[in-house]
Design an enzyme around this catalytic site. Structure first.
Site, PDB file in Angstrom:
ATOM      1  N   LYS A  64      31.910  66.503  45.751  1.00 50.53           N
ATOM      2  CA  LYS A  64      32.689  66.211  44.549  1.00 50.53           C
ATOM      3  C   LYS A  64      34.184  66.178  44.874  1.00 50.53           C
ATOM      4  O   LYS A  64      34.893  65.241  44.510  1.00 50.53           O
ATOM      5  CB  LYS A  64      32.422  67.276  43.477  1.00 50.53           C
ATOM      6  CG  LYS A  64      33.366  67.135  42.319  1.00 50.53           C
ATOM      7  CD  LYS A  64      33.343  68.290  41.363  1.00 50.53           C
ATOM      8  CE  LYS A  64      34.506  68.128  40.384  1.00 50.53           C
ATOM      9  NZ  LYS A  64      34.572  69.098  39.342  1.00 50.53           N
ATOM     10  N   ASP A  66      31.647  64.582  35.766  1.00 54.73           N
ATOM     11  CA  ASP A  66      31.861  65.954  35.293  1.00 54.73           C
ATOM     12  C   ASP A  66      31.335  66.050  33.860  1.00 54.73           C
ATOM     13  O   ASP A  66      30.691  65.111  33.368  1.00 54.73           O
ATOM     14  CB  ASP A  66      33.347  66.343  35.396  1.00 54.73           C
ATOM     15  CG  ASP A  66      34.205  65.557  34.419  1.00 54.73           C
ATOM     16  OD1 ASP A  66      33.687  64.643  33.743  1.00 54.73           O
ATOM     17  OD2 ASP A  66      35.402  65.855  34.324  1.00 54.73           O
TER      18      ASP A  66
END
Ligand code: SF4
Length: 213
Positions: free
Chosen positions: A121, A139
């Protein structure tokens, strides 16, 4: 409206709303950007910026962090969550950046992940900002918006992440990533979405259901 047209309208509306969408994290160089992203885990960008306004004055390159006492670093960042772990892991990242990468943050997902505490990420968020790389990291904001408009019907951000890249054209992904986060944060927030003034009403399933009830 068919799916292709919906996606087109969705994308162009977001790009119109946030034409200069970038990360809200404040930084002066790529090293600071990476550190700010690492600090932002489980913390808001606003809080990270508040801390870094002062902290980044002293932290411009990996050696600056290495030269500080760990307790001194913790004092700087103790208002963000998990500051003990973050301070220690970012310290290790700085050592590796200095010893293995000549103080230059690598621009490659695999290389970035060799740094302590840099997960896929982090790497994708970093590269989407620095290189406009075609990554859409999902997210909670991105997950919520994509479900509300009904481009996906998933339960978790992780599930959404597995399919989100295929919804949009590759060239739009970096921009979509940045605009969607801002849109989820300021327009389509979790508790009180601004549906009545939203320009996505036409493509939004959540809005249509709201009107039906
Ligand atoms: S209409 Fe409401 S739920 Fe749909 S995208 Fe806009 S703000 Fe979000």
């Amino acid at each position: 409206m068919n799916k292709k047209d919906k996606i087109k309208l969705f994308t162009s509306t977001l790009f119109e709303l946030y034409p200069d969408a970038l990360t809200e994290l404040v930084y002066e160089n790529e090293f600071q950007l990476l550190i700010a992203i690492l600090m932002s885990a489980q913390t808001t960008d606003k809080q990270v910026n508040k801390v870094n306004r002062n902290f980044f004055h002293y932290l411009k390159k990996p050696q600056d962090w290495i030269d500080m006492w760990v307790d001194e670093i913790k004092d700087f960042i103790d208002s963000i969550s998990f500051f003990n772990n973050k301070a220690e892991n970012i310290y290790k990242t700085c050592i590796l950046l200095k010893n293995e990468y000549k103080n230059i943050v690598p621009h490659d997902v695999d290389e970035l992940q060799k740094l302590p505490w840099v997960w896929v990420k982090t790497a994708k968020v970093f590269l989407s900002v620095t290189d406009n790389a075609p990554f859409l990291w999902v997210d909670t904001h991105v997950h919520r918006v994509l479900n509300r408009v009904w481009f996906v019907t998933t339960k978790t951000p992780l599930q959404t992440d597995k399919i989100a890249d295929n919804i949009f054209s590759k060239g739009d992904l970096a921009m979509i990533h940045n605009t969607l986060i801002l849109f989820g944060r300021y327009n389509c927030n979790a508790r009180k979405p601004n549906c009545e003034t939203c320009k996505l009403q036409e493509v939004c399933r959540y809005y249509k259901n709201l009107k039906r009830n």
